[in-house]
Design a protein around this motif. Sequence first.
Motif, PDB file in Angstrom:
ATOM      1  N   LEU A   7       0.867  -1.197   0.000  1.00  0.00           N
ATOM      2  CA  LEU A   7      -0.108  -0.008  -0.057  1.00  0.00           C
ATOM      3  C   LEU A   7       0.926   1.242  -0.029  1.00  0.00           C
ATOM      4  O   LEU A   7       2.010   1.182   0.467  1.00  0.00           O
ATOM      5  CB  LEU A   7      -1.064  -0.064   1.132  1.00  0.00           C
ATOM      6  CG  LEU A   7      -1.904  -1.029   1.326  1.00  0.00           C
ATOM      7  CD1 LEU A   7      -2.310  -0.806   2.784  1.00  0.00           C
ATOM      8  CD2 LEU A   7      -2.853  -1.135   0.483  1.00  0.00           C
ATOM      9  N   VAL A   8       0.248   2.344  -0.634  1.00  0.00           N
ATOM     10  CA  VAL A   8       1.137   3.682  -0.663  1.00  0.00           C
ATOM     11  C   VAL A   8       1.301   3.785   1.087  1.00  0.00           C
ATOM     12  O   VAL A   8       0.458   3.779   1.819  1.00  0.00           O
ATOM     13  CB  VAL A   8       0.392   4.612  -1.029  1.00  0.00           C
ATOM     14  CG1 VAL A   8       1.034   6.095  -1.099  1.00  0.00           C
ATOM     15  CG2 VAL A   8       0.206   4.421  -2.656  1.00  0.00           C
ATOM     16  N   ASP A   9       2.493   4.219   1.235  1.00  0.00           N
ATOM     17  CA  ASP A   9       3.019   4.458   2.644  1.00  0.00           C
ATOM     18  C   ASP A   9       2.907   6.027   2.981  1.00  0.00           C
ATOM     19  O   ASP A   9       3.892   6.578   2.774  1.00  0.00           O
ATOM     20  CB  ASP A   9       4.368   4.063   3.112  1.00  0.00           C
ATOM     21  CG  ASP A   9       4.873   4.234   4.421  1.00  0.00           C
ATOM     22  OD1 ASP A   9       3.805   4.894   4.926  1.00  0.00           O
ATOM     23  OD2 ASP A   9       5.728   3.811   4.937  1.00  0.00           O
ATOM     24  N   TRP A  10       1.735   6.302   3.303  1.00  0.00           N
ATOM     25  CA  TRP A  10       1.287   7.961   3.462  1.00  0.00           C
ATOM     26  C   TRP A  10       2.106   8.591   4.879  1.00  0.00           C
ATOM     27  O   TRP A  10       2.407   9.719   5.112  1.00  0.00           O
ATOM     28  CB  TRP A  10       0.032   8.298   3.561  1.00  0.00           C
ATOM     29  CG  TRP A  10      -0.798   8.342   2.507  1.00  0.00           C
ATOM     30  CD1 TRP A  10      -1.672   7.256   1.970  1.00  0.00           C
ATOM     31  CD2 TRP A  10      -0.805   9.175   1.320  1.00  0.00           C
ATOM     32  NE1 TRP A  10      -1.876   7.383   0.726  1.00  0.00           N
ATOM     33  CE2 TRP A  10      -1.694   8.595   0.282  1.00  0.00           C
ATOM     34  CE3 TRP A  10      -0.053  10.335   1.284  1.00  0.00           C
ATOM     35  CZ2 TRP A  10      -1.712   9.163  -0.848  1.00  0.00           C
ATOM     36  CZ3 TRP A  10      -0.494  11.030  -0.084  1.00  0.00           C
ATOM     37  CH2 TRP A  10      -1.108  10.639  -0.793  1.00  0.00           C
ATOM     38  N   SER A  40      -6.302  12.621  -1.550  1.00  0.00           N
ATOM     39  CA  SER A  40      -7.083  11.488  -1.214  1.00  0.00           C
ATOM     40  C   SER A  40      -6.486  10.274  -0.769  1.00  0.00           C
ATOM     41  O   SER A  40      -5.731   9.612  -1.446  1.00  0.00           O
ATOM     42  CB  SER A  40      -8.151  11.128  -2.376  1.00  0.00           C
ATOM     43  OG  SER A  40      -8.728   9.848  -2.160  1.00  0.00           O
ATOM     44  N   ILE A  41      -6.608  10.106   0.473  1.00  0.00           N
ATOM     45  CA  ILE A  41      -5.422   9.078   1.160  1.00  0.00           C
ATOM     46  C   ILE A  41      -6.348   7.653   0.394  1.00  0.00           C
ATOM     47  O   ILE A  41      -5.510   6.716   0.212  1.00  0.00           O
ATOM     48  CB  ILE A  41      -5.828   8.829   2.510  1.00  0.00           C
ATOM     49  CG1 ILE A  41      -5.167  10.235   3.176  1.00  0.00           C
ATOM     50  CG2 ILE A  41      -5.157   7.787   3.160  1.00  0.00           C
ATOM     51  CD1 ILE A  41      -3.829  10.695   2.989  1.00  0.00           C
ATOM     52  N   GLY A  42      -7.620   7.493   0.306  1.00  0.00           N
ATOM     53  CA  GLY A  42      -8.335   6.352  -0.212  1.00  0.00           C
ATOM     54  C   GLY A  42      -7.833   6.166  -1.549  1.00  0.00           C
ATOM     55  O   GLY A  42      -7.815   4.817  -2.076  1.00  0.00           O
ATOM     56  N   ALA A  43      -7.628   7.307  -2.363  1.00  0.00           N
ATOM     57  CA  ALA A  43      -7.249   7.060  -3.562  1.00  0.00           C
ATOM     58  C   ALA A  43      -5.539   6.949  -4.053  1.00  0.00           C
ATOM     59  O   ALA A  43      -5.028   6.920  -5.107  1.00  0.00           O
ATOM     60  CB  ALA A  43      -7.725   8.360  -4.623  1.00  0.00           C
ATOM     61  N   ASP A  44      -5.136   7.157  -2.622  1.00  0.00           N
ATOM     62  CA  ASP A  44      -3.622   7.429  -2.662  1.00  0.00           C
ATOM     63  C   ASP A  44      -2.964   8.507  -3.751  1.00  0.00           C
ATOM     64  O   ASP A  44      -1.895   7.900  -4.360  1.00  0.00           O
ATOM     65  CB  ASP A  44      -3.078   5.879  -3.277  1.00  0.00           C
ATOM     66  CG  ASP A  44      -3.126   4.843  -1.973  1.00  0.00           C
ATOM     67  OD1 ASP A  44      -3.185   5.366  -0.888  1.00  0.00           O
ATOM     68  OD2 ASP A  44      -3.405   3.629  -2.262  1.00  0.00           O
ATOM     69  N   ARG A  45      -3.446   9.458  -3.728  1.00  0.00           N
ATOM     70  CA  ARG A  45      -2.714  10.595  -4.584  1.00  0.00           C
ATOM     71  C   ARG A  45      -3.380  11.749  -4.277  1.00  0.00           C
ATOM     72  O   ARG A  45      -4.314  11.765  -3.547  1.00  0.00           O
ATOM     73  CB  ARG A  45      -3.205  10.206  -6.038  1.00  0.00           C
ATOM     74  CG  ARG A  45      -4.477  10.172  -6.697  1.00  0.00           C
ATOM     75  CD  ARG A  45      -4.976   9.709  -7.989  1.00  0.00           C
ATOM     76  NE  ARG A  45      -6.058   9.777  -8.389  1.00  0.00           N
ATOM     77  CZ  ARG A  45      -6.802  10.533  -8.737  1.00  0.00           C
ATOM     78  NH1 ARG A  45      -6.278  11.891  -8.960  1.00  0.00           N
ATOM     79  NH2 ARG A  45      -8.323  10.626  -8.795  1.00  0.00           N
ATOM     80  N   ARG A  46      -2.628  12.942  -4.957  1.00  0.00           N
ATOM     81  CA  ARG A  46      -3.209  14.219  -4.656  1.00  0.00           C
ATOM     82  C   ARG A  46      -4.232  14.441  -5.787  1.00  0.00           C
ATOM     83  O   ARG A  46      -4.082  13.864  -7.029  1.00  0.00           O
ATOM     84  CB  ARG A  46      -2.135  15.239  -5.125  1.00  0.00           C
ATOM     85  CG  ARG A  46      -2.315  16.406  -5.101  1.00  0.00           C
ATOM     86  CD  ARG A  46      -1.010  17.400  -4.994  1.00  0.00           C
ATOM     87  NE  ARG A  46      -1.396  18.518  -5.771  1.00  0.00           N
ATOM     88  CZ  ARG A  46      -0.356  19.493  -5.850  1.00  0.00           C
ATOM     89  NH1 ARG A  46       0.921  19.322  -5.420  1.00  0.00           N
ATOM     90  NH2 ARG A  46      -0.742  20.696  -6.428  1.00  0.00           N
ATOM     91  N   VAL A  47      -5.429  14.846  -5.556  1.00  0.00           N
ATOM     92  CA  VAL A  47      -6.526  15.158  -6.417  1.00  0.00           C
ATOM     93  C   VAL A  47      -7.128  16.459  -6.753  1.00  0.00           C
ATOM     94  O   VAL A  47      -7.656  16.581  -7.861  1.00  0.00           O
ATOM     95  CB  VAL A  47      -7.804  14.479  -5.574  1.00  0.00           C
ATOM     96  CG1 VAL A  47      -7.679  12.811  -5.497  1.00  0.00           C
ATOM     97  CG2 VAL A  47      -8.216  15.190  -4.306  1.00  0.00           C
TER      98      VAL A  47
END
Length: 159
Positions: A7-10, A40-47
């Motif tokens: 998973l992306v490690d925020w 968006s942590i759920g989408a794993d990216r800057r939105v």
Amino acid sequence: MPTHDGLVDWDSPASWDAATAVETIARLAEQGKADVPVYSIGADRRVATRPFEVTGSPLFVAEGIFAAEIVEECRRRGLLAGAYALRRPRGTTFLRRLTRDLAEQRKAPKVLIRRGVALLRAEPAVLRRQTGLGAEAARAREILRRVAGMVAGHPHRSS
């Protein structure tokens, strides 16, 4: 983006653009406004980005798990009034994080619990890292007292 268990490690500083954060802080300090990212942590990216203003404020608080990563650069550029790493009971941090993440449906509950426990265990090392990067460990009440003192001692900006 860095990953952990697939998973992306925020929670990794590599997931953050520190140079852009410093430039944004500089714009806020100099102009009173800047566009800030929306993640968006759920989408794993800057939105997106959104406008943010501090016009007229004598100080503003930039906070987050990676704030200590930019202490040295902000201090060098004269942008820093204080740098603090919040010291609180680990169980409190775990429960607050889990409550927030579940409410925001950031990930599946099982993932949030597993990651939360890992962060609970890592918290003393995180605090040591933040203080090593120039932040001072303090309790919330002390930080609020100091910030209030800074605001009281600052002339009000009108720009």
